[in-house]
Design an enzyme around this catalytic site. Structure first.
Site, PDB file in Angstrom:
ATOM      1  N   GLU A 449       0.841  -1.201   0.000  1.00 25.68           N
ATOM      2  CA  GLU A 449       0.000   0.000   0.000  1.00 25.68           C
ATOM      3  C   GLU A 449       0.877   1.252   0.000  1.00 25.68           C
ATOM      4  O   GLU A 449       1.599   1.509   0.954  1.00 25.68           O
ATOM      5  CB  GLU A 449      -0.886  -0.020   1.250  1.00 25.68           C
ATOM      6  N   ASP A 522      -1.570  -1.418   5.530  1.00 28.61           N
ATOM      7  CA  ASP A 522      -1.418  -0.875   6.877  1.00 28.61           C
ATOM      8  C   ASP A 522      -2.478  -1.423   7.822  1.00 28.61           C
ATOM      9  O   ASP A 522      -3.543  -1.847   7.387  1.00 28.61           O
ATOM     10  CB  ASP A 522      -1.534   0.657   6.848  1.00 28.61           C
ATOM     11  N   ASP A 524      -4.686  -0.107   9.539  1.00 27.72           N
ATOM     12  CA  ASP A 524      -5.708   0.891   9.862  1.00 27.72           C
ATOM     13  C   ASP A 524      -6.922   0.684   8.954  1.00 27.72           C
ATOM     14  O   ASP A 524      -6.974  -0.276   8.194  1.00 27.72           O
ATOM     15  CB  ASP A 524      -5.140   2.314   9.731  1.00 27.72           C
ATOM     16  N   ASP A 526      -8.082   2.337   6.335  1.00 22.03           N
ATOM     17  CA  ASP A 526      -7.794   2.371   4.901  1.00 22.03           C
ATOM     18  C   ASP A 526      -7.157   1.071   4.441  1.00 22.03           C
ATOM     19  O   ASP A 526      -7.508   0.522   3.399  1.00 22.03           O
ATOM     20  CB  ASP A 526      -6.831   3.526   4.584  1.00 22.03           C
TER      21      ASP A 526
END
Ligand code: 0RA
Length: 684
Positions: A449, A522, A524, A526
């Site tokens: 990413e 990641d 998180d 997103d």
């Protein structure tokens, strides 16, 4: 009276002989319970409830019963009560004992002894009350019929405690069975209220007009077997659910579509019997691209489809094509089977005398006569529906036409990728940092990413075997996973070309350039979103890559824990707490790291003053926060990293998850993503 007759007709010795075969039959069940109920786990335990329930339900399907009550009682007992005719209590001519005892103690008794009473029974599921008896410590059967109340009890795997007894008079009719599963057979004998509710809800839809009450009396100690017929009449304040669906499958389709936007107003419904096959179908299209078809044969869920589904799909495609040709839609091309499935919610249920199941999990209907019957009944009724409901017809044809156009656009996009690939001699995307080896078995592709993490990964990797493809997150943020839209994204075409396997008809797993495709996003929201979009892409368009075990998810650490020169990584909160305890504060991004040489005074338990290095805990929000060396040693080094292999455990569940994430229900999607964002395990 029936019970007295029984004594008269039984010859000396005959009882013992039949008694022995009875025990042998039930003993066989106890020796190999898996053969009869699948497992002795929680599934098998609940199977006992379904067996007893199915008998009452069959009585309802015969039109003799409209009320069934399932009660969870204290002491892990289950009671099923119905208001059917009551199992006959007179002497059975073959077994010379009461029909009740015959049904309860002789293996495979069920239908054969019931005659017309049992029209429909299904494979494994029809094995009945004797199997439950064999696997229970105690069973109590109570029958109300012909003005009397009769009881017989069994213990230790189906042994009658006494002969059937009339214990009183009764104006009621029905059967009440109470059992307690044998803990020496089932590792756990605790039933789940939720599970029973879920299963019986489905059953309630399948038998319209049947009222099914489920009540949880486990915390209620005033229950007495001999006094209460319908426990709900006690007015007890216990958890309970009652299902009653006048519309049957029509109600089920409405229920399944409750959060979706329907494309047309009227739910289609048909119920008809031809050639001994009773066919019942309900359907409605919604504004969505997936299809939800559930199918049943003799009220048993057929997860793998089968003949009824084949007949249904054939008639659906043909009927909609005919309607399009005769009506306004003279657009030349016809719908494919897939075009008419987009956005379809349908339930197909067939009932027949003898039913054959096939397939790995016996979840596929093999009976050929179901195909023709379903095709005929549905084709005829659905074309009539379209004629009689022109607004609905227009909306449905419009929906299928849209699907057809999307399919063509997708094909054009796909062809263009293939052409591009072929013309350029499979020119690899500029973003890709490829590995040196040409051996696919050795090669790994990290799908990373963002450009910054991509840069770090390029520096940290083993360039001989590891390739890096950075994806820009925002571009992937497509609301709906349509192939044409997906392929319109340069990010995705880069990925497809890098993989080398082609797509659609041109897909060839042999050409896959890497045998490990590793998604590294990641930790998180997103990251979770991007990972899900990628999983969707693979699930819908590269299933063979998942099935082949080539798709993985990287597990970067969430925390870096430093004490002096020593560095540890924690991959979960639990791990962090195990390493440093719950109280130590976590340094968030931007906070300066402690100087590792900074040491504090601490007092050790034996009161000797000593200098101990301070511990610091840093949270990693993204891969980009790690340096190349950290990324290598925690996430990329084959010797030290953790990879999760992506598997398609349960296609139905997976479809649900993707549906939730890709569908139009944005709030549901948001909450799903947020609540699952931190879960490390992805076993969709
Ligand atoms: C066969 C014949 C008859 C009733 C039943 C079976 C029956 C079985 C079960 C199992 C649970 N509940 C049930 N209710 C009925 C009756 C035949 C007659 O009365 O003529």
């Amino acid at each position: 009276m029936a019970v007295k007759e029984e004594k008269k007709t039984r010859k000396e010795g005959a009882y013992e002989a039949s008694d022995i075969t009875v025990l042998e039959g039930l003993e066989a069940v106890r020796r190999r319970p898996g053969m009869y109920i699948g497992t002795t786990g929680v599934d098998g335990l609940h199977h006992l409830v379904w067996e007893i329930f199915d008998n009452s339900r069959d009585e309802a399907m015969g039109g003799y019963c409209d009320d069934i009550e399932v009660a969870l009682l204290p002491g892990n007992r289950i009671r099923v009560a119905d208001n059917g005719r009551g199992i006959p209590v007179d002497v059975h001519p073959k077994t010379k004992v009461s029909t009740l005892e015959t049904v309860m103690t002789i293996l495979h008794a069920g239908g054969k002894f019931g005659g017309e009473g049992y029209k429909v029974s299904g494979g494994l599921h029809g094995v009945g009350a004797s199997v439950v008896n064999a696997l229970s410590t105690t069973v109590r059967a109570e029958v109300h019929r012909d003005g009397g109340q009769y009881v017989q009890e069994y213990k230790d795997g189906g042994k009658p405690v006494s002969k059937i007894k009339q214990v009183g008079k009764s104006k009621l009719h029905g059967t009440i069975t109470t059992f307690e599963a044998d803990p020496t057979i089932f590792p756990t004998i605790e039933f789940s209220f939720e599970r029973i509710v879920a299963h019986l809800r489905q059953q309630a839809y399948l038998v319209k007009g049947l009222r099914i009450a489920i009540m949880d009396f486990r915390e209620f100690d005033k229950v007495r077997d001999e006094e209460v017929y319908y426990l709900r009449e006690l007015g007890a304040d216990v958890p309970s659910v009652t299902f009653y669906f006048e519309g049957g499958l029509k109600s089920l389709v409405g229920f399944q579509n409750r959060h979706l936007d329907s494309v047309h107003r009227n739910v289609f419904y048909v119920e008809k019997e031809v050639d001994g096959v009773q066919v019942e179908i309900a359907l409605q299209y919604v504004d969505d691209i997936t299809s939800r078809i559930s199918a049943f044969a003799n009220n048993i869920y057929t997860a793998e489809g089968g003949m009824h589904i084949t007949g249904f799909k054939t008639a659906l495609t043909r009927t909609l094509n005919n309607a399009a040709k005769s009506g306004q839609g003279k657009e030349g091309d016809s719908f494919t089977g897939d075009d008419v499935l987009e956005g379809l919610t349908a339930v197909v249920s067939v009932k027949m005398r003898e039913v054959q199941f096939e397939g790995q999990t016996k979840g596929k209907l093999g009976s050929v006569e179901a195909r023709g019957a379903t095709e005929n009944v549905f084709g005829e009724a659905f074309s009539m529906f379209l004629e009689e409901h022109p607004d609905d017809a227009r909306a449905i044809l419009g929906k299928a036409t849209l699907a057809m156009k999307a399919r063509k656009a997708a094909k054009a996009a796909k062809d263009s990728i293939m052409r591009k690939g072929a013309l350029d001699g499979m020119t690899l995307p500029g973003k890709l940092a490829d590995c040196q080896t040409k051996s696919a078995a050795e090669s790994e592709l990290f799908i990373v990413e963002g450009d910054s993490a991509g840069g770090t990964a390029k520096t940290g990797r083993d360039r001989r075997t590891q390739a890096i493809l950075p994806l820009r997150g925002k571009i992937l943020n497509i609301e709906r996973a349509r192939l044409d839209k997906m392929l319109g994204s340069e990010q995705i075409t880069n990925l497809v070309v890098a993989m080398g396997s082609g797509i659609g008809d041109m897909f060839n797993i042999e050409k896959l350039r890497y045998h490990k495709l590793i998604i590294a996003t990641d930790a998180d929201v997103d990251g979770a979103h991007i990972r899900t979009l990628l999983l969707t892409l693979y699930y819908r368009h590269f299933r063979a890559i998942i099935d082949g075990g080539y798709l993985y998810i990287a597990q970067p650490p969430l925390f870096k824990i430093k004490q002096g020169k020593q560095v540890n990584y924690a991959f979960s909160d639990a791990e962090r707490i195990a390493l440093v305890g719950a109280d130590l504060p976590i340094e968030e991004e931007g906070q300066t790291e402690e100087d590792p040489t900074d040491e504090n005074e601490e007092v050790t338990p034996n009161a000797v003053t000593k200098r101990v290095a301070k511990i610091s805990v840093q949270r990693y929000k993204g891969l980009g926060e790690m340096n190349a060396e950290e990324l290598w040693e925690t996430t990329m080094d084959p010797a030290r990293r953790i990879l999760k292999q992506v598997t398609v455990e349960d296609a139905v569940d997976a479809d649900h998850v993707f549906d939730m994430l890709m569908g139009t229900d944005v709030p549901a999607r948001k909450s799903f993503i947020t609540s699952h964002a931190r879960e490390a395990t992805i076993d969709i």
